[in-house]
Design a protein around this motif. Structure first.
Motif, PDB file in Angstrom:
ATOM      1  N   THR A 189       0.555   3.418  11.256  1.00 13.88           N
ATOM      2  CA  THR A 189       0.038   1.768  11.899  1.00 13.88           C
ATOM      3  C   THR A 189      -0.743   0.725  10.865  1.00 13.88           C
ATOM      4  O   THR A 189      -1.406   0.811  10.361  1.00 13.88           O
ATOM      5  N   PHE A 190      -0.935  -0.749  11.727  1.00 12.78           N
ATOM      6  CA  PHE A 190      -0.813  -1.893  10.933  1.00 12.78           C
ATOM      7  C   PHE A 190      -1.012  -2.566  12.206  1.00 12.78           C
ATOM      8  O   PHE A 190      -1.187  -3.874  12.922  1.00 12.78           O
ATOM      9  N   PRO A 191      -3.107  -2.335  12.374  1.00  8.68           N
ATOM     10  CA  PRO A 191      -4.212  -3.395  13.668  1.00  8.68           C
ATOM     11  C   PRO A 191      -4.248  -4.396  13.000  1.00  8.68           C
ATOM     12  O   PRO A 191      -3.680  -4.952  11.990  1.00  8.68           O
ATOM     13  N   LYS A 192      -3.960  -5.601  14.617  1.00 10.03           N
ATOM     14  CA  LYS A 192      -4.781  -7.047  13.775  1.00 10.03           C
ATOM     15  C   LYS A 192      -5.709  -7.481  12.731  1.00 10.03           C
ATOM     16  O   LYS A 192      -5.772  -7.934  12.127  1.00 10.03           O
ATOM     17  N   GLU A 193      -6.403  -5.628  12.814  1.00  7.47           N
ATOM     18  CA  GLU A 193      -7.436  -6.334  11.558  1.00  7.47           C
ATOM     19  C   GLU A 193      -6.879  -5.940  10.457  1.00  7.47           C
ATOM     20  O   GLU A 193      -7.162  -7.196   9.471  1.00  7.47           O
ATOM     21  N   PHE A 194      -5.639  -5.159  10.091  1.00  4.47           N
ATOM     22  CA  PHE A 194      -4.655  -5.674   8.657  1.00  4.47           C
ATOM     23  C   PHE A 194      -5.100  -7.234   7.867  1.00  4.47           C
ATOM     24  O   PHE A 194      -4.999  -6.614   6.423  1.00  4.47           O
ATOM     25  N   GLY A 195      -4.741  -7.927   8.082  1.00  2.65           N
ATOM     26  CA  GLY A 195      -4.896  -9.472   8.021  1.00  2.65           C
ATOM     27  C   GLY A 195      -4.066  -9.677   6.532  1.00  2.65           C
ATOM     28  O   GLY A 195      -4.337 -10.596   5.841  1.00  2.65           O
ATOM     29  N   GLN A 196      -2.859  -9.414   6.459  1.00  6.34           N
ATOM     30  CA  GLN A 196      -1.734  -9.108   5.739  1.00  6.34           C
ATOM     31  C   GLN A 196      -0.670  -9.076   6.494  1.00  6.34           C
ATOM     32  O   GLN A 196       0.162  -9.269   7.435  1.00  6.34           O
ATOM     33  N   LYS A 197      -0.111 -10.685   4.991  1.00  4.42           N
ATOM     34  CA  LYS A 197       1.095 -11.110   6.310  1.00  4.42           C
ATOM     35  C   LYS A 197       2.689 -10.396   6.462  1.00  4.42           C
ATOM     36  O   LYS A 197       3.137  -9.896   7.634  1.00  4.42           O
ATOM     37  N   TYR A 198       2.621  -9.138   5.112  1.00  2.01           N
ATOM     38  CA  TYR A 198       3.743  -7.879   5.684  1.00  2.01           C
ATOM     39  C   TYR A 198       3.390  -7.018   6.116  1.00  2.01           C
ATOM     40  O   TYR A 198       2.004  -6.151   5.487  1.00  2.01           O
ATOM     41  N   LYS A 199       3.374  -6.353   6.464  1.00  2.00           N
ATOM     42  CA  LYS A 199       2.928  -4.933   7.347  1.00  2.00           C
ATOM     43  C   LYS A 199       3.565  -3.947   6.293  1.00  2.00           C
ATOM     44  O   LYS A 199       5.114  -3.299   6.928  1.00  2.00           O
ATOM     45  N   ILE A 200       3.138  -3.732   5.088  1.00  2.00           N
ATOM     46  CA  ILE A 200       3.937  -2.589   4.174  1.00  2.00           C
ATOM     47  C   ILE A 200       2.748  -1.319   3.577  1.00  2.00           C
ATOM     48  O   ILE A 200       1.695  -2.051   3.569  1.00  2.00           O
ATOM     49  N   VAL A 201       3.053  -0.641   3.170  1.00  2.00           N
ATOM     50  CA  VAL A 201       2.145   0.825   2.536  1.00  2.00           C
ATOM     51  C   VAL A 201       1.900   0.329   1.377  1.00  2.00           C
ATOM     52  O   VAL A 201       2.798   0.400   0.583  1.00  2.00           O
ATOM     53  N   ASP A 202       1.463  -0.603   0.642  1.00  2.00           N
ATOM     54  CA  ASP A 202       1.070  -0.907  -0.507  1.00  2.00           C
ATOM     55  C   ASP A 202       0.822   0.142  -1.534  1.00  2.00           C
ATOM     56  O   ASP A 202      -0.159   0.931  -1.118  1.00  2.00           O
ATOM     57  N   PHE A 203       0.807  -0.269  -2.527  1.00  2.00           N
ATOM     58  CA  PHE A 203      -0.465   0.134  -3.315  1.00  2.00           C
ATOM     59  C   PHE A 203      -2.385   0.584  -2.948  1.00  2.00           C
ATOM     60  O   PHE A 203      -2.716   1.658  -3.280  1.00  2.00           O
ATOM     61  N   GLU A 204      -2.666  -0.503  -2.625  1.00  3.71           N
ATOM     62  CA  GLU A 204      -3.977  -0.506  -2.514  1.00  3.71           C
ATOM     63  C   GLU A 204      -4.306   0.351  -1.228  1.00  3.71           C
ATOM     64  O   GLU A 204      -5.499   1.569  -0.294  1.00  3.71           O
ATOM     65  N   SER A 205      -2.835   0.238  -0.123  1.00  3.35           N
ATOM     66  CA  SER A 205      -3.104   1.303   2.061  1.00  3.35           C
ATOM     67  C   SER A 205      -3.403   2.652   1.450  1.00  3.35           C
ATOM     68  O   SER A 205      -4.065   2.648   1.510  1.00  3.35           O
TER      69      SER A 205
END
Length: 228
Positions: free
Chosen positions: A106-122
């Protein structure tokens, strides 16, 4: 991805770019923006950042060029699919695949990123907003019809790809509710960590970590016995 398409399993339109002379091949995707650029043979979302998603040719060329510079390997360029991200784990038991409960990233509003992806930092950087704002829900809160569709695709993939032991299939569900296979992970993370997906899915059916590992070992022994 070619095997998926051959077997009528949906995956995002794509091209592979092996060197800068082949960038013109991306013209096949000119009507598919935004696109996402990934190293073709890396692991754990290495090389995947917000800048991996591109909206025009200038950004695309820059992302491909950076891929060559940083990873010295071909680039996978595919259509970026917005929507739910669902993964389905499979555990072999006595030679047969058992589908574990699906998980949703899930990508809550607090995610704060434009694209909802599971990147390296995630996945790997606990100090980052991405890591702390991409929680998984297991079992995933999806319709029974979608779940059944995903399970059927996973069983089909298990057979056509001749998978063994344990695996995980990652999906994106587009705005029309259609599932697209992102990846078939034949070696998903199985460390004993509360945030790791495969053990979490096993716990959802009452299988603790010790017995998960014993099941994997037992399945390997079962295969060895019947292949000798």
């Amino acid at each position: 991805k070619k095997a998926l398409l051959k077997n009528n399993i949906k995956t995002a339109p794509f091209v592979t770019i092996e060197n800068s002379d082949q960038i013109g091949l991306t013209d096949r995707l000119r009507n598919e923006y935004p696109l996402i650029v990934k190293p073709i043979a890396s692991d754990g979302s290495e090389g995947v950042t917000q800048k991996s998603v591109v909206e025009n040719r200038k950004q695309l060329i820059k992302a491909i060029t950076n891929n060559f510079k940083l990873f010295h390997q071909p680039a996978l360029v595919e259509k970026y699919i917005t929507g739910k991200e669902i993964n389905v784990a499979i555990l072999e038991i006595k030679g047969l695949p058992k589908i574990l409960p699906a998980s949703e990233i899930t990508f809550p509003k607090e995610f704060g990123q434009k694209y909802k992806i599971v990147d390296f930092e995630s996945k790997w950087r606990p100090e980052t907003p991405q890591y702390n704002n991409t929680p998984a829900v297991c079992p995933a809160k999806i319709s029974s019809s979608l779940l059944q569709e995903l399970q059927a695709v996973v069983v089909k993939i298990w057979k056509i790809m001749d998978l063994k032991g344990y695996a995980r299939v990652d999906f994106r569900i587009d705005k029309n509710g259609d599932p697209f296979v992102l990846e078939i992970n034949v070696n998903p993370d199985i460390e004993n960590n509360p945030v790791v997906g495969f053990p979490r899915a096993a716990r959802a059916i009452g299988l603790d970590y010790k017995n998960l590992i014993l099941t994997i070992v037992d399945s390997a022994m079962h295969r060895a016995k019947f292949s000798s």
